[in-house]
Scaffold this active site. Structure first.
Site, PDB file in Angstrom:
ATOM      1  N   ASP A  91       0.819  -1.214   0.000  1.00  0.00           N
ATOM      2  CA  ASP A  91       0.000   0.000   0.000  1.00  0.00           C
ATOM      3  C   ASP A  91       0.856   1.268   0.000  1.00  0.00           C
ATOM      4  O   ASP A  91       2.071   1.210   0.182  1.00  0.00           O
ATOM      5  CB  ASP A  91      -0.965   0.007   1.196  1.00  0.00           C
ATOM      6  CG  ASP A  91      -0.322  -0.496   2.492  1.00  0.00           C
ATOM      7  OD1 ASP A  91       0.919  -0.490   2.582  1.00  0.00           O
ATOM      8  OD2 ASP A  91      -1.054  -0.897   3.395  1.00  0.00           O
ATOM      9  N   ASP A 142      -7.934  -2.103  13.982  1.00  0.00           N
ATOM     10  CA  ASP A 142      -9.310  -2.309  13.531  1.00  0.00           C
ATOM     11  C   ASP A 142      -9.453  -3.577  12.675  1.00  0.00           C
ATOM     12  O   ASP A 142     -10.485  -3.812  12.069  1.00  0.00           O
ATOM     13  CB  ASP A 142      -9.815  -1.081  12.744  1.00  0.00           C
ATOM     14  CG  ASP A 142      -9.024  -0.815  11.466  1.00  0.00           C
ATOM     15  OD1 ASP A 142      -8.091  -1.596  11.130  1.00  0.00           O
ATOM     16  OD2 ASP A 142      -9.343   0.176  10.776  1.00  0.00           O
ATOM     17  N   HIS A 169      -7.613  -4.385   9.984  1.00  0.00           N
ATOM     18  CA  HIS A 169      -7.227  -4.280   8.570  1.00  0.00           C
ATOM     19  C   HIS A 169      -5.928  -5.042   8.305  1.00  0.00           C
ATOM     20  O   HIS A 169      -5.086  -5.200   9.189  1.00  0.00           O
ATOM     21  CB  HIS A 169      -7.127  -2.820   8.096  1.00  0.00           C
ATOM     22  CG  HIS A 169      -5.972  -2.031   8.612  1.00  0.00           C
ATOM     23  ND1 HIS A 169      -6.109  -0.758   9.111  1.00  0.00           N
ATOM     24  CD2 HIS A 169      -4.629  -2.296   8.693  1.00  0.00           C
ATOM     25  CE1 HIS A 169      -4.921  -0.279   9.459  1.00  0.00           C
ATOM     26  NE2 HIS A 169      -4.002  -1.212   9.222  1.00  0.00           N
ATOM     27  N   GLU A 198      -9.619  -1.901   4.847  1.00  0.00           N
ATOM     28  CA  GLU A 198     -10.262  -1.524   6.106  1.00  0.00           C
ATOM     29  C   GLU A 198     -11.556  -2.321   6.314  1.00  0.00           C
ATOM     30  O   GLU A 198     -12.063  -2.952   5.377  1.00  0.00           O
ATOM     31  CB  GLU A 198     -10.590  -0.012   6.076  1.00  0.00           C
ATOM     32  CG  GLU A 198      -9.359   0.901   6.034  1.00  0.00           C
ATOM     33  CD  GLU A 198      -8.714   1.100   7.417  1.00  0.00           C
ATOM     34  OE1 GLU A 198      -8.800   0.184   8.265  1.00  0.00           O
ATOM     35  OE2 GLU A 198      -8.119   2.168   7.637  1.00  0.00           O
TER      36      GLU A 198
HETATM   37  C1  F6R Z   1       1.333  -1.281   6.059  1.00  0.00           C
HETATM   38  C2  F6R Z   1       0.135  -2.071   6.207  1.00  0.00           C
HETATM   39  C3  F6R Z   1      -0.706  -2.010   7.446  1.00  0.00           C
HETATM   40  C4  F6R Z   1       0.096  -2.216   8.716  1.00  0.00           C
HETATM   41  C5  F6R Z   1      -0.808  -2.111   9.933  1.00  0.00           C
HETATM   42  C6  F6R Z   1      -0.035  -2.291  11.222  1.00  0.00           C
HETATM   43  O1  F6R Z   1       1.925  -1.536   4.802  1.00  0.00           O
HETATM   44  O2  F6R Z   1      -0.190  -2.749   5.305  1.00  0.00           O
HETATM   45  O3  F6R Z   1      -1.708  -2.988   7.373  1.00  0.00           O
HETATM   46  O4  F6R Z   1       0.705  -3.473   8.664  1.00  0.00           O
HETATM   47  O5  F6R Z   1      -1.447  -0.877   9.923  1.00  0.00           O
HETATM   48  O6  F6R Z   1       0.874  -1.240  11.349  1.00  0.00           O
HETATM   49  P1  F6R Z   1       2.011  -1.277  12.466  1.00  0.00           P
HETATM   50  O7  F6R Z   1       2.897  -2.412  12.144  1.00  0.00           O
HETATM   51  O8  F6R Z   1       2.703   0.040  12.346  1.00  0.00           O
HETATM   52  O9  F6R Z   1       1.300  -1.452  13.774  1.00  0.00           O
END
Ligand code: F6R
Length: 249
Positions: free
Chosen positions: A68, A136, A138, A143
């Site tokens: 992403d 959440d 995701h 999401e």
């Molecule tokens: C980032 C991504 C997100 C993160 C998630 C957890 O490329 O795909 O799904 O993996 O938001 O983020 P952290 O690891 O910062 O808690």
């Protein structure tokens, strides 16, 4: 099928995750890697860098696809995922820039860029996909509510995600982009193997939903219950709400 490893210490957890990555790097063909940003995989990327330095593991022929990118940040913005990946991995290994694929979040036509990204992705099979999980539920930026059939698309980030990520933007939620380009859940599910890393008590509900909850788009990560090979690496806090049967603690 989930293979769950729980460790108290993040560095140890990252080293365990690296063992799965290393199996793929040492496999019978040059792999395609699916990569994530955020805090969770940083320790794994450090292990990959160390292994490259110590053992000469080469990434010259390896292709990478990232999950992403924020919409609206130029690639050289300090919080773009392009910058994150270069600072935390790509600048420290021998991967050619042409082999790196990161969704474009700053183009003039994001919808067209999504189609181009998905088309490129469809030409390959990701051998191992690294994931984190949002509080959440995701994965990537798919999401809650995101269809299990989704492919690369533009998404509105939830307030919870923007609040969680404000820590990277001077704790100011207003600086966090409101949209992102993300691989879809169907795109992610095509990967042969998945490494999921989650730490911290704020992930415990999402981790429980992913592993033990009903399969529902309310917790996008619950789609992984359908995947044949998911290696889940949790610290004790992130595992705190699991029943823990079958975990390698
Ligand atoms: C980032 C991504 C997100 C993160 C998630 C957890 O490329 O795909 O799904 O993996 O938001 O983020 P952290 O690891 O910062 O808690």
């Amino acid at each position: 099928m989930f293979h769950i490893t729980i460790r108290k210490n993040y560095d140890e957890l990252s080293r365990e995750a690296f063992k799965i990555m290393k199996d793929t790097l040492n496999g019978d063909h040059t792999p395609v890697l699916g990569l994530a940003t955020g805090s969770s995989p940083v320790g794994l990327y450090q292990c990959m860098i160390q292994d490259h330095k110590d053992n000469g593991t080469s990434y010259k022929d390896i292709l990478t696809f990232n999950l992403d990118e924020y919409i609206g940040l130029p690639r050289d913005h300090k919080e773009s995922y392009w910058t994150f990946m270069h600072e935390n991995l790509f600048n420290h290994i021998d991967i050619p820039s042409d082999n790196i694929h990161i969704p474009l979040g700053c183009g003039e036509d994001p919808a067209a860029d999504c189609i181009a990204y998905e088309n490129e992705l469809a030409r390959h099979t990701i051998d191992i996909q690294v994931l984190g999980i949002g509080s959440d539920g995701h994965i990537a930026f798919a999401e809650p509510g995101c269809s299990f059939d989704s492919v690369t698309h533009v998404i509105d980030l939830t307030d919870q995600t923007r609040s969680d990520n404000a820590r990277f933007f001077d704790d100011d939620i207003d600086q966090v982009p409101k949209q992102a380009v993300t691989m879809g859940l169907a795109s992610i599910m095509r990967a042969r193997k998945i490494i999921m890393i989650a730490t911290g008590a704020n992930k415990a509900d999402a981790v429980k939903g992913m592993i033990e909850g009903n399969q529902t788009t309310d917790c996008p990560a619950s789609i992984l219950q359908n995947h044949p090979e998911v290696y889940v690496f949790l610290d004790v806090d992130a595992a705190g709400k699991l029943r823990l049967e079958g975990a390698n603690a």
